[in-house]
Scaffold this active site. Sequence first.
Site, short mmCIF file in Angstrom:
data_model
loop_
_atom_site.label_atom_id
_atom_site.label_comp_id
_atom_site.label_asym_id
_atom_site.label_seq_id
_atom_site.Cartn_x
_atom_site.Cartn_y
_atom_site.Cartn_z
N ASP A 6 -32.47 42.19 -1.36
CA ASP A 6 -31.88 43.03 -0.31
C ASP A 6 -33.06 43.69 0.39
O ASP A 6 -33.73 44.56 -0.17
CB ASP A 6 -30.97 44.09 -0.94
N LYS A 68 -37.21 47.58 9.83
CA LYS A 68 -36.17 46.55 9.90
C LYS A 68 -35.43 46.64 11.25
O LYS A 68 -34.95 45.64 11.77
CB LYS A 68 -35.18 46.73 8.75
N GLU A 145 -25.10 40.46 4.52
CA GLU A 145 -25.00 41.53 3.52
C GLU A 145 -23.56 41.73 2.99
O GLU A 145 -23.36 41.79 1.78
CB GLU A 145 -25.57 42.84 4.09
N ASP A 168 -20.50 49.95 4.50
CA ASP A 168 -21.89 50.07 4.03
C ASP A 168 -22.60 51.20 4.76
O ASP A 168 -22.93 51.07 5.95
CB ASP A 168 -22.60 48.72 4.28
P1 ADP Z 1 -30.59 50.96 3.37
O1 ADP Z 1 -29.45 50.03 3.34
O2 ADP Z 1 -30.77 51.67 4.69
O3 ADP Z 1 -31.87 50.38 2.90
P2 ADP Z 1 -29.65 52.47 1.00
O4 ADP Z 1 -28.39 51.75 0.75
O5 ADP Z 1 -30.71 52.40 -0.02
O6 ADP Z 1 -30.27 52.20 2.42
O7 ADP Z 1 -29.26 54.03 1.23
C1 ADP Z 1 -30.22 54.99 1.51
C2 ADP Z 1 -29.52 56.31 1.80
O8 ADP Z 1 -28.76 56.68 0.66
C3 ADP Z 1 -30.49 57.46 2.10
O9 ADP Z 1 -30.04 58.18 3.21
C4 ADP Z 1 -30.39 58.30 0.83
O10 ADP Z 1 -30.59 59.67 1.11
C5 ADP Z 1 -28.96 58.04 0.40
N1 ADP Z 1 -28.76 58.31 -1.02
C6 ADP Z 1 -29.31 57.66 -2.07
N2 ADP Z 1 -28.91 58.22 -3.24
C7 ADP Z 1 -28.11 59.25 -2.90
C8 ADP Z 1 -27.37 60.23 -3.65
N3 ADP Z 1 -27.43 60.25 -4.98
N4 ADP Z 1 -26.64 61.14 -2.96
C9 ADP Z 1 -26.60 61.13 -1.63
N5 ADP Z 1 -27.25 60.24 -0.87
C10 ADP Z 1 -28.01 59.32 -1.49
MG MG Z 2 -28.50 48.34 2.94
#
Ligand code: ADP
Ligand code: MG
Length: 566
Positions: A6, A68, A145, A168
Site C-alpha cells: 500500500d 503521491k 485500493e 477510506d
Molecule cells: P494514507 O492513506 O493517506 O496514507 P492512513 O490510512 O495511514 O493514510 O491514515 C493517516 C491518517 O490517520 C492521519 O491523518 C493520522 O493522523 C490518522 N490516524 C492514524 N492513527 C490514528 C488514531 N489512532 N486516531 C486518529 N487518527 C489516526
Molecule cells: Mg490509504
Amino acid sequence: MIFGIDLGTTNSLIAYLKDGVPTPIPNVFGEFTTPSVVALDENNEILVGRNARERLYTAPRQSVASFKRLMGSTEQIALGKRHFRPEDLSALVLRSLAADAEAHLNERVEEVVISVPAYFNDTQRKATRLAGELAGLSVKRLINEPTAAALFHGIADREDDATFLVFDLGGGTFDVSILERFSGVMEVRATGGDSFLGGDDFTEMMMRLIAEQLALPPKKRTEPKIASALRFAAESAKRALSEDKEAEVQLPAALGGSVFRIAASDYESACSGLLQRLRSPVEQAMRDARLQLAGLAEIVLVGGATRMPMIRRLAAQLFGRLPARYPDPDQTIALGAAVCAGLVGRDAAFEEMVLADVCPHSLGTSVSERDARGTMIGDIFLPIIERNTVVPASRVKTVQTVADFQEKLRIDIYQGESRQCSKNVHLGGMEFTIPLEKAGEVKADIRYTYDVNGILDVDIDIGRAGISKNLLIKKLSGDVSEEEIERRRLELAELKVHPRDQEQNRLLLESGDRLYEHLLGDERQFVGSWLDEFRAVLERQDPREIKAAGDALKDRLAALERGGAW
Ligand code: ADP
Ligand code: MG
C-alpha cells in the site's frame, strides 16, 4: 514470493501471505506503517519513513511528504540541492519497504503488487508502475485500493452477488468507492470523495483549539516553529481521543510548556463542519451507482483516520447501521494487496474469477464528422473501450479518411467522458503519412487493449499504407523509455541512503533533537547532555557500547515523551 504494497499518501505498508494468511511486515522500528516521507540529513544522505517525518518538524526544507498527490505530473520537487520527480520519491519509499521486508524475512523482494486509488488515471498508474521499476522491483499488478480492501475482508470471493461501499479516510484524502460483486467479477461501480479532506484536517482543527486556549494571535500560529509544535501536540491529542473520552497533552516549550486538556465531546463539536463535509461525497457516490442504502450489503471502513470514534459514529448514522469493526483500518489495503499477490502468484483461473476489475474511464480517439448540412466538425470523441468495461479488454474500431487526397492521418488517444475530445485527457497520439486517395478509401483499425493493471496498449493497422504499429502510450506521452528508466534507476541506486542498521540510533538523535526543542529548563538540559554523550559513543564505533547506550537513551527519552502518541 510476491509482496503486497500500500503506497499511501501519508503512510505505506508492505505485507505478504504467511501460510495463506495476509500478514503485515514490521519496519526497522518494529512498526507496521512507514510514513511516506523522504528527507535529507546533514550529510546529504536519504532518510525515509519515521526519521524523515521527524525532520518535517526540525528541518522542513530538507523533507517532503504527500508526493503521491503529484504522481503522474511532471512536477519537480526540491529536496536540498536536488530535484526529484514524484515517482523517484515513491521509489525511495518502495525501496525502504522492500529493505524492511528483506531484513525481516531474510528473502529477496523482487515482485510486488501495488495498490492505487480507484480514480487514478492512466498517467498516474503508469507513474506508480514506474516508481516500482525505479526501485528495481517487478510490478506484477496494480490493484485498486477499494478492491484490495474487499479482497482482504473476503468480500470478493463470496458466492452471492452484492454491492458494498468502501469508506477510506486517510491523512489527506477521502475516497468513497462502491463495488459490485457480480458472478465473481468485482466492479468499481462509482468512486467519489474529496481529495482535500482527511485526517490531517482533524489535526488542524485540534491545532486551532490549542492555539485558542493559549490565546495565540493568528500571526503567531503560522510561525514555523510554533506551527510545528502545534501540529505535534495536536496529533498526539487527536490520537489520545481515539482511545479515551479525555486527553491530556504536555505542550512543547515553544507553546509555553503547559498541559493541554480536552474532552472528546468538545473536540467532536468543533469537528462538526468536517463531519458534514464527509457526507456529500457518500451521497453523491450512492446516486452515481443508483443505489439505495438498503442495497448495500456491507460498509468497510479503511484508513487511519477511521480510528476516530466520531468517524465510526458518522458512518453508523449515514448507513443506518454499525460498520463492521476491523482492528487495523490502516493495514487493510496492504493486506488486500498481499491477498492479490497470492492470487497472481498461484492460480490463474481463481485469479480471473475474483480479480476482474473494470476500467474507470472511457478510452477513445478523436474523429471528425459531417453534420446534417455537410459541414465538417472535429474534436469528436469516439469511445473505443467504455467506462466500466471489465478488464482485461480489447476492442477495435475502424476510422477512415474524411477528405479526398488526405496526406496525413492523425490518431490521438483520449481518456474521459466528454463528447468533446479537448475536454478529455490526452494520453498520446501519432501522425501517419498515407497514400493519396479519395475520402473513405483509407481505413485504420484502432485496437485498444486495456490490461488488468489499468495500462493501455494501442495497435494501429492502416492496411492501404502497409502500416501496422503498436503505440506504447508510455513513449508517446513524453513519458520514459526503457533506457531512461534504467538511467534513472541507477541514479537513484547511487544516492547515499542512510544505512538501515543505523536507523534506530538515528531516530534517537532525531527525536531527541525534537524533544530538546519541545522541553524547557532542566529537562531540556538533560536531553541535551544525553544526546552529546550518545553522539560521543557513536563516534567510538563500538557496537556493544552503542547498543547499551542506545537502549538507555531510548528509555530516558520515552520517560520525557509525555502524551506522545507520535
Ligand atoms: P494514507 O492513506 O493517506 O496514507 P492512513 O490510512 O495511514 O493514510 O491514515 C493517516 C491518517 O490517520 C492521519 O491523518 C493520522 O493522523 C490518522 N490516524 C492514524 N492513527 C490514528 C488514531 N489512532 N486516531 C486518529 N487518527 C489516526
Ligand atoms: Mg490509504
